[in-house]
Design an enzyme around this catalytic site. Structure first.
Site, PDB file in Angstrom:
ATOM      1  N   ILE A 157      37.178  27.796  53.610  1.00 46.42           N
ATOM      2  CA  ILE A 157      36.400  27.369  52.469  1.00 46.42           C
ATOM      3  C   ILE A 157      37.390  26.231  52.067  1.00 46.42           C
ATOM      4  CG2 ILE A 157      36.020  28.306  50.466  1.00 46.42           C
ATOM      5  CD1 ILE A 157      35.211  30.906  51.149  1.00 46.42           C
ATOM      6  N   HIS A 194      41.864  30.408  43.219  1.00 50.12           N
ATOM      7  CA  HIS A 194      42.271  31.952  43.554  1.00 50.12           C
ATOM      8  C   HIS A 194      41.672  32.627  42.146  1.00 50.12           C
ATOM      9  CE1 HIS A 194      45.492  34.826  44.529  1.00 50.12           C
ATOM     10  NE2 HIS A 194      44.813  35.001  43.832  1.00 50.12           N
ATOM     11  N   LYS A 236      52.752  31.999  43.666  1.00 47.63           N
ATOM     12  CA  LYS A 236      52.302  31.144  43.095  1.00 47.63           C
ATOM     13  C   LYS A 236      53.120  30.723  41.811  1.00 47.63           C
ATOM     14  CE  LYS A 236      48.439  35.274  43.325  1.00 47.63           C
ATOM     15  NZ  LYS A 236      48.445  36.207  42.851  1.00 47.63           N
ATOM     16  N   ASN A 272      45.308  43.914  46.031  1.00 50.02           N
ATOM     17  CA  ASN A 272      46.281  43.981  45.852  1.00 50.02           C
ATOM     18  C   ASN A 272      46.987  45.101  45.237  1.00 50.02           C
ATOM     19  OD1 ASN A 272      47.208  41.729  47.169  1.00 50.02           O
ATOM     20  ND2 ASN A 272      47.257  40.949  44.908  1.00 50.02           N
ATOM     21  N   ARG A 309      49.181  47.033  43.428  1.00 48.57           N
ATOM     22  CA  ARG A 309      50.207  46.926  42.868  1.00 48.57           C
ATOM     23  C   ARG A 309      50.594  46.318  40.660  1.00 48.57           C
ATOM     24  NH1 ARG A 309      50.445  42.212  45.841  1.00 48.57           N
ATOM     25  NH2 ARG A 309      50.915  40.870  45.032  1.00 48.57           N
ATOM     26  N   VAL A 347      53.077  40.830  39.649  1.00 48.31           N
ATOM     27  CA  VAL A 347      54.756  39.401  38.634  1.00 48.31           C
ATOM     28  C   VAL A 347      53.458  38.539  37.754  1.00 48.31           C
ATOM     29  CG1 VAL A 347      55.390  36.797  38.713  1.00 48.31           C
ATOM     30  CG2 VAL A 347      55.271  38.709  40.370  1.00 48.31           C
TER      31      VAL A 347
HETATM   32  C1  MV4 Z   1      41.546  31.226  52.494  1.00 45.19           C
HETATM   33  C2  MV4 Z   1      41.645  29.599  52.263  1.00 45.19           C
HETATM   34  C3  MV4 Z   1      39.804  29.751  52.832  1.00 45.19           C
HETATM   35  N1  MV4 Z   1      39.427  30.057  53.426  1.00 45.19           N
HETATM   36  N2  MV4 Z   1      40.386  32.120  53.956  1.00 45.19           N
HETATM   37  C4  MV4 Z   1      45.841  32.639  51.277  1.00 45.19           C
HETATM   38  C5  MV4 Z   1      46.771  33.880  50.886  1.00 45.19           C
HETATM   39  C6  MV4 Z   1      45.664  34.403  51.542  1.00 45.19           C
HETATM   40  N3  MV4 Z   1      45.632  35.356  50.671  1.00 45.19           N
HETATM   41  C7  MV4 Z   1      44.252  33.452  51.729  1.00 45.19           C
HETATM   42  N4  MV4 Z   1      44.330  32.816  51.862  1.00 45.19           N
HETATM   43  C8  MV4 Z   1      43.686  31.566  51.733  1.00 45.19           C
HETATM   44  N5  MV4 Z   1      42.558  32.506  52.766  1.00 45.19           N
HETATM   45  C9  MV4 Z   1      39.219  31.363  54.230  1.00 45.19           C
HETATM   46  N6  MV4 Z   1      37.927  32.282  54.194  1.00 45.19           N
HETATM   47  C10 MV4 Z   1      42.403  29.734  51.643  1.00 45.19           C
HETATM   48  C11 MV4 Z   1      43.581  30.276  51.633  1.00 45.19           C
HETATM   49  C12 MV4 Z   1      44.129  29.604  50.874  1.00 45.19           C
HETATM   50  C13 MV4 Z   1      45.056  29.879  49.732  1.00 45.19           C
HETATM   51  C14 MV4 Z   1      43.907  30.794  49.012  1.00 45.19           C
HETATM   52  C15 MV4 Z   1      44.401  31.547  47.359  1.00 45.19           C
HETATM   53  C16 MV4 Z   1      45.035  30.511  46.683  1.00 45.19           C
HETATM   54  C17 MV4 Z   1      46.065  29.313  47.409  1.00 45.19           C
HETATM   55  C18 MV4 Z   1      46.074  28.925  49.051  1.00 45.19           C
HETATM   56  C19 MV4 Z   1      46.662  28.212  49.713  1.00 45.19           C
HETATM   57  C20 MV4 Z   1      46.114  27.671  50.183  1.00 45.19           C
HETATM   58  C21 MV4 Z   1      44.835  28.437  52.036  1.00 45.19           C
END
Ligand code: MV4
Length: 449
Positions: free
Chosen positions: A203, A208, A237, A290, A292, A295
């Site tokens: 995506i 987030h 973050k 998560n 927990r 933060v």
């Molecule tokens: C993703 C995504 C796009 N598409 N999954 C980053 C942390 C981990 N928990 C999952 N992450 C991501 N998963 C799909 N299918 C983009 C990210 C991502 C991201 C997610 C949340 C906040 C910041 C981010 C920064 C880069 C990539």
């Protein structure tokens, strides 16, 4: 309620937990590594025990040392804080077998949510929208290509035992996918001792958004709204806020209800967070959970008036959640700036060392959670987050203005901190309009060159 607990953590969160305990009339035991002897969590706890040397593996991750400290001081429970042992199912099990209550979810909850594919599977079964992708581990090139054909490029490879961004690989075609698969599997094996990876639709430029849930040991589960944690850099973050400027009342309600539905389906106990990704069309997808206290919990406290750490401890002690979903009211807007000892003008390079001068902001709408004081030495051994500034206002605009003036008052010398970065964000037009994605920080720094 407990009469005495041990806090298996350091820094601001150890202090946060000690504060909650004092208000609840619970005695506290701090544990500390040798270089942390002059820390505030050691000073403010009723008792303190040294559990090893600087490296986390010898101290804050040293399970035999921590259990020994708990037995010597005769505590009834251990609070793990966040990081370190907070999401270690094995540690939670050891606590149980030693008749010490682990303040957090059950070991089974932790283990199941630690397996990101199992978590997605449970979410799918509970009726949540999940990101399209492989339903089992992808072992071979052929399987990888078949999955990519089904969902279409771009795709992302993730470690089954991962989370937090470690070992992820974005791929735009078959050739890249094949070569990334092997690297991802090897990386997953090295980092988590489990080479399983899975593939999802990637995506682009998402947001987030996470939902805070609380469940008691008697089956009551509520959600405490969302936190928008889109402003990150390299999976760290930087700024979080609630409510999210990206979602309306209807999606907020839906995301919350589904988070509760999911938590009920897995028999979740205590504080947890359901992470969603929001795409450009504002569709949301379950990503992971998560297990927990996080933060960024203070922004939820600011708008709900609920003390999450007290709830966390009370639930572990067997207390009932005494309010229904409709009793939870959301008031105003809150923003958290995490303050790191890092130089935002030099690629966020860590800036450890001794702090000589501090001026902490205050005034209406400001909360500071920090363990630093003049003379405090920031250790290169641990996370570089040295505190959090939480601003609360009636509206998002007021919270931003309060945050901005508090950042002006915030002085930490001579080390570098992320305060100048936060000031820039509070003045950024896209941020002020609430229009940004996970690319925000990168874009902010590209424009400057
Ligand atoms: C993703 C995504 C796009 N598409 N999954 C980053 C942390 C981990 N928990 C999952 N992450 C991501 N998963 C799909 N299918 C983009 C990210 C991502 C991201 C997610 C949340 C906040 C910041 C981010 C920064 C880069 C990539």
């Amino acid at each position: 309620m407990f009469s005495k607990i041990l806090i298996a953590n350091r820094g601001e969160i150890a202090l946060r937990i000690i504060r909650a305990c004092k208000e609840l009339g619970i005695r506290t035991v701090a544990v500390y590594s040798q270089p942390d002897i002059n820390s505030l969590h050691v000073k403010f706890a009723d008792e303190a025990i040294c559990i090893g040397s600087a490296a986390s593996a010898n101290s804050y991750l040293n399970i035999p040392s921590i259990i020994s400290a708990a037995e010597i001081t005769d505590v009834e429970a251990i609070h793990p804080g966040y990081g370190f042992l907070a999401e270690d199912a094995h540690f939670a099990e050891i606590c149980e077998s030693c008749k010490i209550k682990f303040i957090g979810p059950t070991p089974a909850n932790i283990r199941r949510m630690g397996d990101k594919m199992a978590a997605k599977d449970a979410a799918r079964k509970a009726g949540l929208p999940v990101i399209p992708g492989s339903k089992t581990a992808v072992k071979t090139k052929e399987e990888a290509i078949k999955t990519a054909k089904e969902i279409g490029y771009p795709v992302i490879i993730k470690a089954a035992a991962g989370g937090g961004g470690k070992g992820m690989r974005v791929c735009h075609n078959d050739v890249r996918l094949i070569s990334a698969l092997l690297t991802a599997q090897r990386e997953a094996e090295a980092a988590f001792g489990n080479s399983d990876v899975y593939i999802e639709k990637y995506i682009e430029s998402p947001r987030h958004i996470e939902i805070q849930v609380l469940g008691d040991q008697h089956g009551s589960i509520v959600h405490l709204g969302e936190r928008d944690c889109t402003i990150q850099r390299r999976h760290q973050k930087l700024i979080e806020e609630t409510p999210s400027p990206a979602i309306d009342h209807k999606s907020r309600k839906k995301m919350g209800e589904l988070a509760v539905k999911f938590s009920k389906a897995i028999g979740y106990v205590n504080a947890g967070t359901i992470e969603y990704l929001l795409d450009k069309d504002n569709h949301f997808y379950f990503m992971e959970m998560n297990t927990r206290i996080q933060v960024e919990h203070p922004i939820t406290e600011a708008v709900t008036g609920i003390d999450l750490v007290k709830e966390h401890i009370g639930i572990a002690a067997g207390e009932h959640i005494r309010y229904k979903q409709d009793d939870i009211k959301f008031n105003g807007s809150a923003i958290e700036c995490r303050i790191y000892a890092e130089d935002p003008d030099n690629d966020f390079m860590p800036s450890p060392g001794k702090i000589n001068i501090i001026n902490l902001p205050g005034g209406r709408g400001i909360r500071i959670d920090t363990h630093i004081y003049p003379g405090y030495e920031i250790s290169p051994y641990y996370d570089s987050m040295i505190g959090k500034l939480i601003a609360y206002g009636k509206t998002r605009f007021e919270a931003i203005k309060i945050c901005e003036r508090a950042l002006e008052e915030f002085i930490i010398e001579p080390i570098k901190t992320t305060i100048p970065f936060d000031k820039k964000v509070m003045n950024n037009p896209a941020f002020l309009r609430g229009r940004f994605s996970t690319d925000f920080v990168e874009m902010l720094f590209e424009k400057k060159e």
